[in-house]
Write a protein that holds these residues in place. Structure first.
Motif, PDB file in Angstrom:
ATOM      1  N   PRO A 168       0.802  -1.237   0.000  1.00  0.00           N
ATOM      2  CA  PRO A 168       0.000   0.000   0.000  1.00  0.00           C
ATOM      3  C   PRO A 168       0.828   1.279   0.000  1.00  0.00           C
ATOM      4  CG  PRO A 168      -0.870  -1.567   1.592  1.00  0.00           C
ATOM      5  CD  PRO A 168       0.434  -2.113   1.126  1.00  0.00           C
ATOM      6  N   ASN A 169       2.049   1.246   0.566  1.00  0.00           N
ATOM      7  CA  ASN A 169       2.854   2.461   0.692  1.00  0.00           C
ATOM      8  C   ASN A 169       3.917   2.605  -0.394  1.00  0.00           C
ATOM      9  OD1 ASN A 169       1.485   3.343   3.042  1.00  0.00           O
ATOM     10  ND2 ASN A 169       2.710   1.954   4.291  1.00  0.00           N
ATOM     11  N   ARG A 192       7.442   1.171   4.247  1.00  0.00           N
ATOM     12  CA  ARG A 192       7.218   1.299   2.809  1.00  0.00           C
ATOM     13  C   ARG A 192       6.957  -0.089   2.210  1.00  0.00           C
ATOM     14  NH1 ARG A 192      11.314   4.171   1.682  1.00  0.00           N
ATOM     15  NH2 ARG A 192      12.663   2.865   0.392  1.00  0.00           N
ATOM     16  N   GLY A 229       3.936  -2.035   7.258  1.00  0.00           N
ATOM     17  CA  GLY A 229       3.585  -1.634   5.906  1.00  0.00           C
ATOM     18  C   GLY A 229       2.132  -1.698   5.529  1.00  0.00           C
ATOM     19  N   THR A 261      10.450   1.510   7.947  1.00  0.00           N
ATOM     20  CA  THR A 261       9.520   2.636   7.948  1.00  0.00           C
ATOM     21  C   THR A 261       8.151   2.256   7.420  1.00  0.00           C
ATOM     22  OG1 THR A 261      10.214   3.370   5.744  1.00  0.00           O
ATOM     23  CG2 THR A 261      11.396   4.293   7.630  1.00  0.00           C
ATOM     24  N   LYS A 272      -0.037   3.503   7.961  1.00  0.00           N
ATOM     25  CA  LYS A 272       0.725   4.646   7.469  1.00  0.00           C
ATOM     26  C   LYS A 272       2.210   4.431   7.749  1.00  0.00           C
ATOM     27  CE  LYS A 272      -2.994   8.035   8.103  1.00  0.00           C
ATOM     28  NZ  LYS A 272      -3.401   9.311   8.760  1.00  0.00           N
ATOM     29  N   GLN A 273       3.054   5.045   6.907  1.00  0.00           N
ATOM     30  CA  GLN A 273       4.488   4.952   7.136  1.00  0.00           C
ATOM     31  C   GLN A 273       4.838   5.629   8.453  1.00  0.00           C
ATOM     32  OE1 GLN A 273       5.884   5.786   2.673  1.00  0.00           O
ATOM     33  NE2 GLN A 273       7.558   5.161   4.020  1.00  0.00           N
ATOM     34  N   ARG A 274       5.808   5.061   9.129  1.00  0.00           N
ATOM     35  CA  ARG A 274       6.217   5.579  10.434  1.00  0.00           C
ATOM     36  C   ARG A 274       7.626   6.142  10.336  1.00  0.00           C
ATOM     37  NH1 ARG A 274       5.844   0.648  14.223  1.00  0.00           N
ATOM     38  NH2 ARG A 274       4.142   0.036  12.854  1.00  0.00           N
TER      39      ARG A 274
END
Length: 595
Positions: free
Chosen positions: A105-106, A330, A215, A328, A218-220
């Motif tokens: 998704p990211n 992604r 993932g 993160t 939302k990305q952190r």
């Protein structure tokens, strides 16, 4: 730890416990070799120990295994992760209903490697097995790691298992393909049971398993496996500067890193500032592939982190490399964790020293820094164009259309692809050999027999003036695919009365008896007039028994016989005396369908 010659690991992970049979399983992988997938249903469901290469020698048995396994095995793979096989096979078409390309998704890659299987027993509750690994569903010859656990679902929600359950629930919605309602329902049911299952950790750990999925939200800023540790061991093949620094800073005392020399040499950070010890695999640990005609990835591929504090240690095993894309969010990643006493030298425990001294240390040697030689500018430009072309290909709305022609079928791949200048794209169906590829020019088409129609299309991207190329296979949406296509694949494999009787034997005996047919060179012939041939029992009795217990098993026979009897050649494969026996069974099937 899985060594490069552990070829049977995939089969072992899905073999049912004694008295159980596999009911359904969901597999996730970043990359997928379709030849491995061809062998998996037969090797697992028939519980044969035959090697992959030997299983591939009998496509007839494979096809029947795939037919019976199709509703039980679902594979979710990154949209760009299907490898182009070495050989074209019509049989690949039989895998289409089980293979589902998905996206992260990211914007990264879909990278988890987790298998969840449900086993059933006539007199026992179901058993759920989970296997978290760093190995993809491929023929890779790499050092990997896997963790397996199984337990029976309870009545209460297990918080530690909920992230794995949530991943299963999300899988059907991560791709562009619309899955059948029955498949989605099976996955949701499996997710419900996983959420109620407390998975025990392996021997030496005293906690249960916990799961971490990255993932899907939302990305952190950056995922931190633990808050603090005294010592750290981190093993991963791929690295990035920022991720390495953040992991190393969790250790207050000592940090050990094992990776690949080519990756370490590309880092900008000074490793000595952050890591106490940096090692790579010794050249003697890199096992060369037996099949030199086909290059297979090798070397270090395991992903593992061990954190010690006080007298305890926590392990994290799974798919995440030490990269920003993984930590993160992604990429989509899955890690499993477990804790226990770290132990002392010479004793039991799960600490870093005990792991290294158990044999892994003998595979490693200290990393000797070497100056990184970046690619020449022209090579960098070519690599950039390959990546751009790949993204354009994956982003294009391509479709396969099939329509009958005079003698064959016309299969066309259509859609617009915004390729960079100086890039050549060729395509071919995976049912054909690569030399039958055609250059892409706003589409491409072939005239094929019905058995060679497929949704799996291979693409090869090349940059003019450079030898490097990028090959990948994509499962595309299809319009006009004839329903009887798989039936024709089957017919191409049944070209004699003896082969037809083998097919009947597989259907009537079930997958548990198919294994005995592998490598059968007895040359046995069949006496149709006597209605004998199946283990010395009357053929009619066997088919009537199958019709009463599992009528669905004989539906492929009905379709195949009806098709074969329409031609003189087919009537030689299903002669009149056998057809008389079948008509009795078919009348029973008709009566059951009418009820």
């Amino acid at each position: 730890m899985l060594s490069p010659d552990s070829r049977a690991v995939a089969m072992d992970l899905l073999k049912p416990p004694p008295g159980y049979r596999i009911d359904r399983t969901v597999l996730t992988t970043y990359s997928l070799d379709l030849e491995v997938l061809l062998a998996l249903p037969l090797a697992v469901l028939a519980q044969t120990d035959a090697g992959v290469e030997q299983l591939l020698l009998d496509p007839l048995m494979l096809l029947e295994a795939i037919r019976e396994a199709g509703e039980r095995i679902q594979i979710f793979v990154d949209e760009a992760g299907i490898a182009v096989p070495a050989n074209g096979r019509a049989l690949y078409g039989a895998l289409e209903s089980s293979v589902h390309p998905v996206k992260a998704p990211n914007g990264g890659v879909f990278h988890p490697k987790v298998w969840v299987a449900r086993f059933v027993h006539d007199n026992e509750p179901p058993l759920i097995r989970v296997s978290v690994a760093s190995r993809n569903l491929t023929f890779d010859r790499s050092w990997d790691i896997a963790l397996t656990s199984e337990a029976t679902p309870g009545k209460k929600t297990i918080a530690a298992s909920k992230p794995l359950s949530d991943l299963l629930r999300r899988l059907p919605g991560l791709g562009d393909e619309t899955l059948e309602d029955a498949v989605i329902a099976d996955i949701q049911h499996l997710a419900d049971e996983v959420q109620r299952t407390a998975f025990p950790a392996p021997e030496g750990f005293d906690s249960g398993l916990g799961f971490y999925v990255l993932g899907l939200g939302k990305q952190r800023a950056h995922w931190s496996p633990v808050e603090q540790a005294t010592r750290i061991l981190a093993i991963a093949p791929f690295l990035s500067d920022k991720a390495l620094q953040k992991i190393a800073r969790l250790a207050s005392n000592e940090s050990l890193l094992v990776s690949r020399a080519d990756q370490l040499s590309q880092l900008e950070t000074d490793l000595a500032n952050d890591w106490s010890v940096v090692q790579v695999l010794s050249p003697t640990a890199d096992v060369e592939a037996e099949d030199e005609s086909r290059l297979r990835p090798s070397g270090l591929h395991a992903k593992l982190m061990v954190f010690e504090w006080g007298h305890r240690a926590t392990w994290f095993i799974g798919s995440a490399n030490l990269t920003d894309a993984a930590f993160t969010g992604r990429n989509v990643e899955l890690m499993a964790s477990a804790s226990g006493p770290k132990g002392r030298p010479g004793g039991k425990g799960i600490g870093i020293n005990l792991f290294m001294e158990s044999g892994f240390q003998s595979l490693c040697e200290d990393y000797q820094p070497a100056e990184y030689a970046p690619e020449e500018e022209s090579a960098q430009e070519a690599a950039t164009k390959l990546k751009q072309a790949r993204e354009a290909l994956l982003g294009a709305e391509l479709r396969v259309s099939c329509r009958p022609a005079e003698d064959d079928w016309q299969m066309a791949v259509q859609g617009g692809i915004a390729l960079p200048q100086g890039v050549t794209l060729t395509a071919w169906p995976l049912s054909l050999e690569g030399h039958q590829a055609k250059e892409w020019q706003d589409g491409v088409s072939w005239y094929l027999p019905i058995a060679r129609l497929t949704a799996f299309i291979a693409f090869s991207i090349a940059v003019d003036g450079h030898d490097e190329r990028l090959d990948l296979a994509i499962k595309l949406p299809v319009e006009g695919m004839p329903e009887e296509r798989i039936h024709h694949v089957l017919r191409t494999l049944i070209d004699s009365p003896e082969r037809f009787m083998q097919f009947l034997r597989a259907l009537l005996g079930g997958l548990e008896e198919i294994a005995g047919l592998i490598g059968d060179s007895s040359g046995q012939t069949w006496n149709f007039a006597g209605g004998q041939g199946l283990r010395g029992e009357p053929l009619l009795e066997d088919m009537l028994r199958a019709a009463s217990r599992d009528p669905q098993r004989l539906l492929p026979v009905r379709r195949l016989i009806a098709d074969l009897r329409q031609s003189e050649e087919g009537r030689k494969i299903v002669p009149d005396d056998l057809y008389v026996v079948w008509q009795v069974v078919d009348s029973v099937l008709n009566d059951m369908e009418a009820q």
